[in-house]
Write an enzyme that holds these catalytic residues in place. Structure first.
Site, PDB file in Angstrom:
ATOM      1  N   TYR A  75      40.919  48.492  15.798  1.00  0.00           N
ATOM      2  CA  TYR A  75      40.807  47.056  15.546  1.00  0.00           C
ATOM      3  C   TYR A  75      41.968  46.340  16.233  1.00  0.00           C
ATOM      4  O   TYR A  75      43.099  46.351  15.762  1.00  0.00           O
ATOM      5  CB  TYR A  75      40.823  46.745  14.054  1.00  0.00           C
ATOM      6  CG  TYR A  75      39.705  47.381  13.263  1.00  0.00           C
ATOM      7  CD1 TYR A  75      38.532  47.841  13.875  1.00  0.00           C
ATOM      8  CD2 TYR A  75      39.800  47.523  11.878  1.00  0.00           C
ATOM      9  CE1 TYR A  75      37.519  48.433  13.148  1.00  0.00           C
ATOM     10  CE2 TYR A  75      38.776  48.100  11.138  1.00  0.00           C
ATOM     11  CZ  TYR A  75      37.647  48.558  11.777  1.00  0.00           C
ATOM     12  OH  TYR A  75      36.642  49.149  11.033  1.00  0.00           O
TER      13      TYR A  75
ATOM     14  N   SER B  44      30.021  46.384   5.915  1.00  0.00           N
ATOM     15  CA  SER B  44      29.032  45.337   6.207  1.00  0.00           C
ATOM     16  C   SER B  44      28.010  45.184   5.082  1.00  0.00           C
ATOM     17  O   SER B  44      26.792  45.126   5.340  1.00  0.00           O
ATOM     18  CB  SER B  44      28.324  45.613   7.541  1.00  0.00           C
ATOM     19  OG  SER B  44      29.225  45.534   8.603  1.00  0.00           O
TER      20      SER B  44
ATOM     21  N   LEU C 225      27.290  42.682   3.526  1.00  0.00           N
ATOM     22  CA  LEU C 225      26.639  41.376   3.634  1.00  0.00           C
ATOM     23  C   LEU C 225      25.889  41.237   4.956  1.00  0.00           C
ATOM     24  O   LEU C 225      25.628  40.128   5.425  1.00  0.00           O
ATOM     25  CB  LEU C 225      27.672  40.256   3.479  1.00  0.00           C
ATOM     26  CG  LEU C 225      28.403  40.252   2.133  1.00  0.00           C
ATOM     27  CD1 LEU C 225      29.450  39.154   2.089  1.00  0.00           C
ATOM     28  CD2 LEU C 225      27.417  40.102   0.987  1.00  0.00           C
ATOM     29  N   GLY C 226      25.533  42.380   5.545  1.00  0.00           N
ATOM     30  CA  GLY C 226      24.716  42.338   6.755  1.00  0.00           C
ATOM     31  C   GLY C 226      25.380  41.583   7.890  1.00  0.00           C
ATOM     32  O   GLY C 226      24.748  40.748   8.535  1.00  0.00           O
ATOM     33  N   ARG C 227      26.672  41.892   8.128  1.00  0.00           N
ATOM     34  CA  ARG C 227      27.446  41.223   9.197  1.00  0.00           C
ATOM     35  C   ARG C 227      27.547  39.712   8.988  1.00  0.00           C
ATOM     36  O   ARG C 227      27.779  38.958   9.917  1.00  0.00           O
ATOM     37  CB  ARG C 227      26.821  41.480  10.576  1.00  0.00           C
ATOM     38  CG  ARG C 227      26.546  42.926  10.895  1.00  0.00           C
ATOM     39  CD  ARG C 227      27.790  43.605  11.358  1.00  0.00           C
ATOM     40  NE  ARG C 227      27.538  44.993  11.745  1.00  0.00           N
ATOM     41  CZ  ARG C 227      28.487  45.867  12.024  1.00  0.00           C
ATOM     42  NH1 ARG C 227      29.742  45.485  11.977  1.00  0.00           N
ATOM     43  NH2 ARG C 227      28.204  47.097  12.351  1.00  0.00           N
TER      44      ARG C 227
ATOM     45  N   PHE D 276      24.973  37.913   7.788  1.00  0.00           N
ATOM     46  CA  PHE D 276      23.631  37.321   7.791  1.00  0.00           C
ATOM     47  C   PHE D 276      23.135  37.064   6.375  1.00  0.00           C
ATOM     48  O   PHE D 276      22.433  36.075   6.123  1.00  0.00           O
ATOM     49  CB  PHE D 276      22.660  38.239   8.530  1.00  0.00           C
ATOM     50  CG  PHE D 276      21.285  37.643   8.702  1.00  0.00           C
ATOM     51  CD1 PHE D 276      21.050  36.691   9.684  1.00  0.00           C
ATOM     52  CD2 PHE D 276      20.241  38.030   7.882  1.00  0.00           C
ATOM     53  CE1 PHE D 276      19.778  36.127   9.835  1.00  0.00           C
ATOM     54  CE2 PHE D 276      18.972  37.479   8.026  1.00  0.00           C
ATOM     55  CZ  PHE D 276      18.751  36.523   9.007  1.00  0.00           C
TER      56      PHE D 276
ATOM     57  N   SER E  84      24.888  36.155   4.006  1.00  0.00           N
ATOM     58  CA  SER E  84      25.649  35.031   3.459  1.00  0.00           C
ATOM     59  C   SER E  84      25.098  33.703   3.942  1.00  0.00           C
ATOM     60  O   SER E  84      24.944  32.749   3.171  1.00  0.00           O
ATOM     61  CB  SER E  84      27.126  35.132   3.858  1.00  0.00           C
ATOM     62  OG  SER E  84      27.690  36.314   3.391  1.00  0.00           O
TER      63      SER E  84
END
Length: 346
Positions: free
Chosen positions: A64, A211, A213-215, A217, A219
Site C-alpha cells: 500500500y 471489502s 461494502l463491495g468497494r 458500491f 454504500s
C-alpha cells in the site's frame, strides 16, 4: 442511528488465542489505490479516533503506497498507542521495474519483507502477518516454513493467508497453525462460501472479510462510479463498467429499500450482514472519514432476523455481473502451488 455509546465487542480470531475488535479498520485507502493519498495528519487523527471507539484491529500491507501506509501507521502508533491495537500487515506482492506486480514467497524474501515492515511500522513484533497473495511457483510449505521461523524468533505472533484456496489453506495449516484467512466477502462477493469458509471453520481459522461494502458500491450504489477520482483503481473493476453497472444497480436498490425499512443506511445493512455470518468473522471496512467510521460502527447494533438475512441473500442469488478483479490479478482461484514431494526448486 446513534453510535457514540456503542462499545465495540471483541472476538477470538482463530484457535491460537488471538483477540481483536469485532470490526477492524482497513487502512489501504488512506494511502493507495483509492485515489490520491489523504493528508497524513487527518489519517492519524482518524486512526486514533478509531482506537478510542474500540476499533483496534488495524490492517495494512507493504504494497500500500508502496510502503507509505505502513509508515503512516508507524507514526500513528507512537506514544502508547501500540499496546492498544492488533496490528496486521502483509507481504508477497512487489512491483517490478515496469510497475507490474510480482508475487513472491521465497524464504529470503519473506524474511527481508518482514524486517522491512518492522522498521517502517517501528515495532518489535507484528501481531498478524499475512501472505498477501500466493506464489504459485513454489510449494506453500516452503513459505510457511519461513513464517514459522519468524514466529519462533518473536518477530511475528500469528500467521495469516490472503486470497488462498481451500487446498492451499489446508497445506499451510499442516506446517504451522494459520490464525486468519483474509478474503473478499460481502453481499456482492459470496464465492468463498462454497469451500473456503467451511475449510476455515473446520480448521479453526478466523475469517477477515475485506471489502465488506463491495468497494463502496453497497454504500453509495452507482453514484460511487461518478465520484471516483483519477488514479482510483476501482475505475477498472469489471463490476463497475457500464455494461455491468445497470444490472448491479438493482442489487443496491433492493439493499437500499430494506435498509430504509429497518431505519439504517445501506452500508450499515450490508456490514451487519457480514457481522451476522458468525463470531469468527471480522470485517475490515476502510474509510478516510470519521463520520463513515461512526456509521460503520453503527452496523454492530443492526439486528437481522432470519427473514431479513434470507431476503438479503435472495438479492444476490441471481449473481452479480462482472468479475471481482480485472484479468491477470491473483485470487484464491489461482492460488494452488506445486506439491512439496514433486518440487524441483526454482
Amino acid at each position: 442511528m446513534a453510535t457514540e455509546e456503542l462499545k465495540v465487542p471483541r472476538i477470538k480470531l482463530g484457535s491460537q488465542g488471538f483477540e481483536v475488535s469485532a470490526q477492524g479498520l482497513g487502512c489501504m485507502g488512506m494511502s493507495a489505490f483509492y485515489g490520491p493519498p489523504k493528508p497524513e495528519p487527518d489519517m492519524i487523527k482518524l486512526i486514533h479516533y478509531a482506537v478510542h471507539r474500540g476499533i483496534t484491529h488495524l490492517d495494512t500491507s507493504d504494497i500500500y503506497g508502496p510502503h507509505t501506509n505502513e509508515l503512516l501507521l508507524g507514526k500513528a502508533l507512537k506514544e502508547g498507542m501500540r499496546e492498544k491495537v492488533e496490528l496486521a500487515t502483509k507481504f508477497g506482492v512487489r512491483f517490478a521495474e515496469d510497475w507490474k506486480p510480482e508475487i513472491c514467497g521465497d524464504p529470503a524474501y519473506v524474511r527481508a519483507a518482514c524486517e522491512s515492515s518492522l522498521k517502517r511500522l517501528d515495532v518489535d513484533c507484528i501481531d498478524l502477518y499475512y501472505q498477501h497473495r500466493i506464489d504459485t511457483r513454489l510449494p506453500i510449505e516452503v513459505t510457511i516454513g519461513e513464517l514459522k521461523k519468524l514466529v519462533e524468533e518473536g518477530k511475528i505472533k500469528y500467521i495469516g493467508l490472503s486470497e488462498a484456496s481451500a487446498s492451499t489453506i489446508r497445506r499451510a495449516h499442516a506446517v504451522h497453525p494459520i490464525t486468519a484467512v483474509q478474503l473478499e466477502w460481502s453481499l456482492w462477493s459470496r464465492d468463498v462460501e462454497e469451500e473456503i469458509i467451511p475449510t476455515c471453520r473446520e480448521l479453526g481459522i478466523g475469517i477477515v472479510a475485506y471489502s465488506p461494502l463491495g468497494r463502496g458500491f453497497l454504500s453509495s450504489g452507482p453514484k460511487l462510479v461518478e465520484n471516483l477520482t483519477e488514479g482510483d483503481f476501482r475505475k477498472s473493476l469489471p463490476r463497475l463498467q457500464p455494461q455491468n453497472l445497470e444490472h448491479n444497480k438493482s442489487l443496491y436498490e433492493r439493499v437500499y429499500d430494506i435498509a430504509s425499512r429497518k431505519g439504517c443506511t445501506p452500508s450499515q445493512l450490508a456490514l451487519a450482514w457480514v457481522h451476522h455470518q458468525g463470531n469468527d468473522v471480522c470485517p475490515i471496512p476502510g474509510t478516510t472519514k470519521i463520520e463513515n467510521l461512526n456509521q460503520n460502527i453503527g452496523a454492530l447494533s443492526v439486528k437481522l432476523s432470519a427473514e431479513d438475512i434470507a431476503e438479503l441473500e435472495s438479492i444476490t442469488s441471481a449473481g452479480v455481473v462482472g468479475d471481482r478483479y480485472g484479468p491477470g490479478l491473483n485470487t484464491w482461484q489461482t492460488s494452488d502451488t506445486p506439491l512439496l514431494s514433486t518440487w524441483k526448486g526454482i
